[in-house]
Design a protein around this motif. Structure first.
Motif, PDB file in Angstrom:
ATOM      1  N   ALA A  57      22.310  28.687  38.394  1.00  0.00           N
ATOM      2  CA  ALA A  57      23.323  29.190  37.461  1.00  0.00           C
ATOM      3  C   ALA A  57      24.053  27.891  37.138  1.00  0.00           C
ATOM      4  N   PRO A  58      24.687  27.193  37.956  1.00  0.00           N
ATOM      5  CA  PRO A  58      25.465  26.076  37.562  1.00  0.00           C
ATOM      6  C   PRO A  58      24.556  24.991  36.658  1.00  0.00           C
ATOM      7  N   PHE A  59      23.320  24.529  37.445  1.00  0.00           N
ATOM      8  CA  PHE A  59      22.582  23.333  36.599  1.00  0.00           C
ATOM      9  C   PHE A  59      22.223  23.755  35.205  1.00  0.00           C
ATOM     10  N   ARG A 103      23.671  25.509  32.858  1.00  0.00           N
ATOM     11  CA  ARG A 103      24.766  25.381  31.775  1.00  0.00           C
ATOM     12  C   ARG A 103      25.393  23.908  31.825  1.00  0.00           C
ATOM     13  N   MET A 104      24.977  22.986  32.713  1.00  0.00           N
ATOM     14  CA  MET A 104      25.611  21.529  32.490  1.00  0.00           C
ATOM     15  C   MET A 104      25.114  20.697  31.587  1.00  0.00           C
ATOM     16  N   ASP A 105      25.910  19.729  31.259  1.00  0.00           N
ATOM     17  CA  ASP A 105      25.485  18.655  30.241  1.00  0.00           C
ATOM     18  C   ASP A 105      24.430  17.932  30.945  1.00  0.00           C
ATOM     19  N   VAL A 133      24.054  14.978  32.999  1.00  0.00           N
ATOM     20  CA  VAL A 133      24.894  15.255  34.368  1.00  0.00           C
ATOM     21  C   VAL A 133      23.765  15.795  35.135  1.00  0.00           C
ATOM     22  N   PRO A 145      20.821  15.463  36.659  1.00  0.00           N
ATOM     23  CA  PRO A 145      20.165  14.580  37.533  1.00  0.00           C
ATOM     24  C   PRO A 145      21.109  14.443  38.647  1.00  0.00           C
ATOM     25  N   ALA A 159      23.789  16.157  39.543  1.00  0.00           N
ATOM     26  CA  ALA A 159      23.977  17.252  40.062  1.00  0.00           C
ATOM     27  C   ALA A 159      22.868  17.653  41.155  1.00  0.00           C
ATOM     28  N   TRP A 193      22.793  17.991  45.281  1.00  0.00           N
ATOM     29  CA  TRP A 193      22.437  19.208  45.946  1.00  0.00           C
ATOM     30  C   TRP A 193      21.132  18.726  47.075  1.00  0.00           C
ATOM     31  N   LEU A 216      22.906   6.533  32.547  1.00  0.00           N
ATOM     32  CA  LEU A 216      23.406   6.165  33.621  1.00  0.00           C
ATOM     33  C   LEU A 216      22.363   5.309  34.161  1.00  0.00           C
ATOM     34  N   PHE A 242      20.809   4.178  37.498  1.00  0.00           N
ATOM     35  CA  PHE A 242      20.583   4.531  38.924  1.00  0.00           C
ATOM     36  C   PHE A 242      19.983   3.435  39.710  1.00  0.00           C
ATOM     37  N   VAL A 296      31.579  11.996  36.643  1.00  0.00           N
ATOM     38  CA  VAL A 296      31.238  13.410  35.909  1.00  0.00           C
ATOM     39  C   VAL A 296      32.388  14.216  36.196  1.00  0.00           C
ATOM     40  N   LEU A 326      32.205  12.216  31.284  1.00  0.00           N
ATOM     41  CA  LEU A 326      31.332  11.247  31.045  1.00  0.00           C
ATOM     42  C   LEU A 326      31.873  10.446  29.723  1.00  0.00           C
ATOM     43  N   ILE A 329      29.817  20.991  42.785  1.00  0.00           N
ATOM     44  CA  ILE A 329      28.711  21.700  42.056  1.00  0.00           C
ATOM     45  C   ILE A 329      29.218  22.936  41.470  1.00  0.00           C
ATOM     46  N   LEU A 356      31.824  22.235  38.772  1.00  0.00           N
ATOM     47  CA  LEU A 356      31.153  21.978  37.554  1.00  0.00           C
ATOM     48  C   LEU A 356      30.594  23.284  36.795  1.00  0.00           C
ATOM     49  N   TYR A 357      30.393  24.221  37.767  1.00  0.00           N
ATOM     50  CA  TYR A 357      30.010  25.694  37.101  1.00  0.00           C
ATOM     51  C   TYR A 357      30.830  25.996  36.007  1.00  0.00           C
ATOM     52  N   PRO A 389      31.401  22.609  32.912  1.00  0.00           N
ATOM     53  CA  PRO A 389      30.294  21.803  32.910  1.00  0.00           C
ATOM     54  C   PRO A 389      30.521  20.558  32.282  1.00  0.00           C
ATOM     55  N   HIS A 390      31.583  20.304  31.649  1.00  0.00           N
ATOM     56  CA  HIS A 390      31.854  18.859  31.214  1.00  0.00           C
ATOM     57  C   HIS A 390      32.808  18.006  31.775  1.00  0.00           C
TER      58      HIS A 390
END
Lengths: 346, 297
Positions: free
Chosen positions: A128-130, A132-134, A137, A139, A141, A145, B37, B39, B233, B237, B278, B281-282, B285-286
């Motif tokens: 659900a959250p992933f 919708r994310m940019d 971002v 990877p 998130a 997890w 990004l 890594f 985040v 960004l 998390i 961010l739900y 999201p930005h």
């Protein structure tokens, strides 16, 4: 994009047939010609290939990198093992388990089903959250997890046995079971890639704005891909647990994530065939370097142990492949596309 | 909780937040210019730490150890650019995620084989280890120094970006890379400068980090990387002010969880923090900062 394309289905069927033949050869050779300990390597390879295909299902079709699939692997392995271990062993090793779980004693299908169920719940919660994310971002998130799940299974001693892990998992998976599993995963992954949902996800990957303007629900499309991928991962991970017999939380963290993603990248992100080829390449490489990593002695000559040499070789291989061919060895191509009259559509 | 304890925890959070803010800044500088990004960013912290730890162990004065650590850290950043980013200029974004990830693994495996897989402790100088008593409040010297060094580094970065020619070019590049090139700025130089700044910021953070944790391990770069990611985040960004704010917000969240959670849950602080983020961010999201295209400082 709303109907099933016969052309794509036919291409998927050809690819499935070709991959199935290759896997059958590996399986039959493994079952008939190898001893039990080498058979474990074959089973491990088949199930690992299955899990790489499961990751490919999301990463390949969506173009979004996930570092979090190994969390599903771990959840499935623990869920399956806890459902399958005999009750007397559990009361002995994990006395703090709640009664309902301690008395659970399921067979192969039931135990893997428990693993899949656990993963499904968590996949909904993360998907659900992933979805919708940019995209840049996600990877991060998914990495977060992975860290969360690792911390929980590493420290919740009453449920998971903590850092020492779980042992005495019943040995229910041999080569035939692993073969059926990987064929199932391959079939579902190819079918999904050829389905309207898979096609939409590929459209979103190429251009999310354009896809949205055509009426494709971007977040929902990504969510479906995430779910399919997570469930397949759970099937592979649950079966893996019933072959591994004993494992610890450290096995579901960074090194495993790196190994599985390396297989995917080297073979080619956009292709199920690539996932299998990458799994084969890294498995062979690891087997060759295993002795070197643990230190080798030939007669009087003894080489020192080289910790992490497999990872080092894998990393160098990734860099080389990416510079040589950023799409991986197979790119977006399937084995069916390379056969005459395979019906290439992409 | 008493006021004394509260003040002490506040200083603790501020000093942790300073490190996170520096880490986030270094990651965000590269992101603002390239949109990618890095890594292998955590490995700058690792390499700097090993530089400092090994120099101190060899008996070098702290000043020299710090210079060596900074040089190694900046070099790591530039090498990462040359190996993982430059050959991928035309490849899709995910290729760079993997190539920089591979560089991180190569550095870690090299350290494991060449130095040791085991932690290397550092003898922190006695004057750094002292605890000042201000009335009833006890403040570690290291916390104060951390806050001061981070503040100086941030002011220096801000001056560099706003006053110097190259800094202004970088701000322009964050806004529109192609237009900046048309104005005569060399793309390669701009990108290298971004990685150099990123490397120095991470090296400063790495120095403070290793003093705080007391030893260097091959995999130590992972936590700073993750915290920098989270901070960047949270702040939105490509937004440098947001990155700093995100770093402090993350530190305050962590410290308050550590203070207020019951003891049985303290081992799960990191897991709870990340889960909370998390969830946040739900809903956003930005992140929380505006996603500002092109405002660097």
């Amino acid at each position: 994009m709303n109907r099933w394309s016969t052309l794509r289905l036919r291409a998927a069927a050809v690819t499935f047939a070709a991959l199935a033949v290759l896997m059958l050869v590996v399986g039959v050779v493994g079952e008939t010609m190898l001893g039990r300990s080498d058979q474990r390597v074959v089973v491990e390879f088949l199930l690992t290939a299955g899990m790489v295909i499961a990751i490919q299902c999301f990463v390949g079709n969506s173009g979004i990198i996930s570092f979090g699939h190994v969390a599903f692997f771990g959840l499935a392995a623990y869920g399956t093992a806890l459902a399958a271990i005999p009750a007397d062993v559990k009361t002995d090793a994990l006395p703090a388990l709640p009664d309902s779980l301690a008395s659970l004693e399921l067979g192969l299908i039931g135990a893997v089903g428990v693993g899949v169920l656990v993963v499904t719940v968590f996949a909904v919660a993360t998907g659900a959250p992933f979805s919708r994310m940019d995209v840049s971002v996600v990877p991060m998130a998914t990495l977060a997890w992975l860290v969360v799940i690792h911390a929980v299974i590493n420290r919740w001693n009453g449920l998971t046995g903590g850092p020492t892990g779980i042992s005495r998992v019943p040995d229910l998976v041999g080569v035939p079971q692993a073969l059926v599993t990987v064929l199932f995963i391959t079939a579902v992954a190819l079918l999904y890639g050829a389905s309207p949902w898979g096609l939409r996800l590929q459209a979103v990957r190429e251009d999310p704005v354009a896809a949205a303007s055509l009426g494709i629900p971007v977040a929902l499309t990504r969510f479906i891909g995430w779910m399919v991928s997570a469930v397949l991962m759970a099937v592979g991970g649950g079966m893996w647990a019933l072959n591994a017999l004993a494992f610890s939380p450290a096995q579901f963290f960074f090194a495993e994530t790196f190994a599985l993603l390396a297989m995917l990248v080297i073979g080619g992100l956009g292709s199920v065939t690539g996932a299998v080829a990458g799994a084969a390449a890294i498995t062979v490489l690891s087997q060759l370097l295993r002795d070197l990593e643990n230190g080798l002695s030939i007669g009087t000559l003894s080489l020192p142990a080289l910790p992490g040499i497999i990872q080092l070789a894998t990393a160098v291989l990734i860099l080389g492949v990416l510079i040589w061919r950023p799409g991986g060895a197979f790119g977006n191509r399937e084995i069916g596309d390379l056969l005459p009259r395979g019906g290439r559509v992409k | 909780m008493s006021l004394t304890l509260l003040t002490q925890q506040l200083i603790n959070a501020l000093s942790l937040g300073s490190i996170y803010a520096l880490l986030a800044l270094g990651l965000a500088v590269v992101f603002s210019v390239l949109g990618l990004l890095n890594f292998a960013y955590g490995e700058i912290v690792t390499v700097t730490s090993y530089g400092v730890v090994l120099c101190v162990a060899a008996g070098a004065p702290l000043f020299l150890a710090v210079v060596v650590g900074f040089t190694l850290g900046a070099l790591t950043s530039l090498v990462t650019e040359a190996v993982a980013f430059r050959p991928m200029r035309r490849a899709p974004a995910y290729a760079v995620v993997f190539s920089s990830f591979a560089v991180a693994v190569i550095i870690q495996a090299t350290i494991r084989n060449v130095i040791s897989p085991r932690p290397q402790g550092i003898a922190v100088p006695a004057w750094l280890d002292r605890v000042l008593s201000l009335g009833t409040i006890r403040v570690p010297v290291l916390s104060l120094i951390t806050i001061a060094i981070a503040a100086v580094a941030m002011v220096a970065l801000s001056a560099l970006l706003q006053r110097s020619r190259h800094g202004i070019a970088m701000q322009a590049a964050a806004q529109d890379f192609q237009a900046t090139r048309l104005m005569g700025a060399k793309a390669g130089n701009l990108i290298r400068l971004a990685f150099l700044i990123s490397g120095v910021l991470a090296a400063v953070a790495g120095l403070l980090w290793v003093m705080r944790v007391g030893s260097a391990t091959p995999g130590m770069g992972f936590t700073p990387l993750l915290q920098a990611f989270v901070a960047v985040v949270l702040g939105g960004l490509g937004n440098l002010r947001g990155a700093v704010a995100g770093g402090f917000a993350l530190a305050f969240l962590e410290v308050s969880l550590q203070v207020f959670l019951p003891n049985s849950l303290v081992p799960f602080v990191q897991a709870i923090t990340l889960t909370l983020i998390i969830v946040l961010l739900y809903f956003r999201p930005h992140g929380f900062g505006r996603r500002v295209e092109g405002r660097l400082a």
